[in-house]
Design a protein around this motif. Structure first.
Motif, PDB file in Angstrom:
ATOM      1  N   ARG A   1       0.771  -1.244  -0.012  1.00  0.00           N
ATOM      2  CA  ARG A   1       0.052   0.177   0.004  1.00  0.00           C
ATOM      3  C   ARG A   1       0.707   1.220   0.088  1.00  0.00           C
ATOM      4  O   ARG A   1       0.415   2.335  -0.308  1.00  0.00           O
ATOM      5  N   ALA A   2       2.099   1.170   0.514  1.00  0.00           N
ATOM      6  CA  ALA A   2       2.828   2.492   0.731  1.00  0.00           C
ATOM      7  C   ALA A   2       3.646   2.400  -0.751  1.00  0.00           C
ATOM      8  O   ALA A   2       4.528   3.568  -0.737  1.00  0.00           O
ATOM      9  N   LEU A   3       3.686   1.729  -1.683  1.00  0.00           N
ATOM     10  CA  LEU A   3       4.465   1.698  -2.745  1.00  0.00           C
ATOM     11  C   LEU A   3       3.745   2.387  -4.277  1.00  0.00           C
ATOM     12  O   LEU A   3       2.473   2.175  -4.507  1.00  0.00           O
ATOM     13  N   ASP A   4       4.588   3.031  -4.950  1.00  0.00           N
ATOM     14  CA  ASP A   4       3.919   3.650  -5.930  1.00  0.00           C
ATOM     15  C   ASP A   4       4.755   3.412  -7.255  1.00  0.00           C
ATOM     16  O   ASP A   4       4.560   4.020  -8.290  1.00  0.00           O
ATOM     17  N   VAL A   5       5.943   2.633  -7.253  1.00  0.00           N
ATOM     18  CA  VAL A   5       6.599   2.409  -8.240  1.00  0.00           C
ATOM     19  C   VAL A   5       6.165   0.998  -8.811  1.00  0.00           C
ATOM     20  O   VAL A   5       5.897  -0.190  -8.112  1.00  0.00           O
ATOM     21  N   ASP A   6       5.828   1.008 -10.230  1.00  0.00           N
ATOM     22  CA  ASP A   6       5.072  -0.250 -10.718  1.00  0.00           C
ATOM     23  C   ASP A   6       5.666  -1.559 -10.650  1.00  0.00           C
ATOM     24  O   ASP A   6       5.285  -2.712 -10.145  1.00  0.00           O
TER      25      ASP A   6
ATOM     26  N   ASP B   1       8.135  -2.135  -8.341  1.00  0.00           N
ATOM     27  CA  ASP B   1       8.117  -2.754  -7.001  1.00  0.00           C
ATOM     28  C   ASP B   1       6.760  -3.284  -6.191  1.00  0.00           C
ATOM     29  O   ASP B   1       6.717  -4.458  -5.819  1.00  0.00           O
ATOM     30  N   ARG B   2       5.695  -2.745  -7.025  1.00  0.00           N
ATOM     31  CA  ARG B   2       4.210  -3.222  -6.603  1.00  0.00           C
ATOM     32  C   ARG B   2       4.174  -4.502  -7.295  1.00  0.00           C
ATOM     33  O   ARG B   2       3.679  -5.552  -6.565  1.00  0.00           O
TER      34      ARG B   2
END
Length: 314
Positions: free
Chosen positions: A92-97, A99-100
């Motif tokens: 939920r804290a990630l915004d890099v595709d 890494d997600r």
């Protein structure tokens, strides 16, 4: 360095194709989270039912239960939930595709892992003598029994079996959270080295089953803090090639479960120091019968004692 060098004393085995860098990363991870040299108590107890007691003394063998058939099988899912919750929090804290995508792959792997499909078998021991909770857990509506083993002698015999680990159970919730975080760090760091979703998918296909077997070990060593009074140690093992004939099957209330028969006897005898009869209405009858059975099987000077806990407390 051979793969076995990195996993000495642990019930794990690398795929043949694994690279040396992966072995070194696993070494570092295992030294963080698993106590490879847990204390070896001079004596420990194995709590069991009447049927279990008769089988152990009568045959000189001990059963390892499949993890799905433990008295509290939900304990296997306890660590899985910790991993799942930690991975979701990070996702939920990630915004890099990319890494997600890694964390979604991890969550997908965890979702497929269930106790029933695991190849893990466990035998439980305790350093707690005459423990009320374990009398209740193993006896149910019947009398339970506890066998006292010479710890050093039995562990010496156990050490000769391949793919077998002697583990001290961890009850500390803070340590559980730390192990869950470190487990995810290890898994995610491996995936990040692959640099593309295509390579991640291929890695999970080829090496995912091995890493799932790693989590089997962690499942076996982590237990909810409410069980801390049990002071439990566990013998953790896997079904080896050619051992299908050692599998036995038992009917439980809600399932048919598997058990693995393990023979650590010498001349048909295990290193038994004493037997204790749990709280029950007819303790003395059991004490006499067990004494006769021990003599029949060649055991000499093995006392049979009675629990000090009143029957009404069970």
């Amino acid at each position: 360095m051979e793969p076995e060098e990195a996993i000495e004393g642990l019930a794990l085995q690398f795929p043949q194709e694994v690279d040396q860098a992966s072995i070194k990363r696993l070494q570092a991870f295992l030294h963080k989270v698993v106590d490879k040299t847990p204390p070896r108590p001079e004596t420990f107890w194995h709590y069991t039912s009447g049927v279990g007691l008769l089988g152990i003394i009568g045959t000189g063998t001990i059963f390892a239960s499949h993890v799905s058939g433990l008295n509290d099988s939900m304990e296997y899912l306890y660590f899985a939930k910790l991993l799942h919750d930690e991975a979701n929090t990070r996702l939920r804290a990630l915004d890099v595709d990319f890494d997600r995508a890694i964390y979604q792959s991890v969550l997908g792997t965890l979702a497929k892992r269930e106790a029933v499909s695991s190849g893990a078998f466990v035998t439980c021991f305790s350093t707690a003598k005459d423990d009320l909770g374990q009398w209740r857990g193993y006896g149910g509506d019947n009398c339970a029994f506890a066998i006292e083993f010479d710890g050093r002698e039995l562990l010496e015999r156990i050490s000769k079996r391949h793919q077998t680990t002697w583990l001290r159970v961890i009850y500390d919730s803070a340590r559980h959270a730390q192990i869950a975080a470190e487990s995810l760090d290890y898994h995610v760091d491996n995936l990040k080295l692959l640099e593309s979703q295509e390579r991640i998918d291929a890695w999970i296909k080829d090496f995912g089953p091995f890493h799932q077997s790693l989590y089997d070990t962690l499942h076996a060593v982590i237990k909810h803090p409410k069980f801390e009074a049990e002071k439990e140690y566990r013998l953790f093992t896997k079904l080896l090639v050619g051992e299908d004939a050692r599998l036995k099957f038992a009917a439980r209330r809600s399932m048919i479960t598997r058990r693995l028969e393990l023979d650590w006897s010498l001349d048909g005898k295990l290193p038994i120091k004493s037997v204790m009869v749990g709280p029950a209405q007819s303790q003395e009858a059991s004490r006499i019968a067990i004494g006769d059975l021990l003599k029949q099987k060649g055991y000499v000077d093995v006392p049979v004692d009675l629990s000090d806990i009143p029957y009404r407390m069970v």
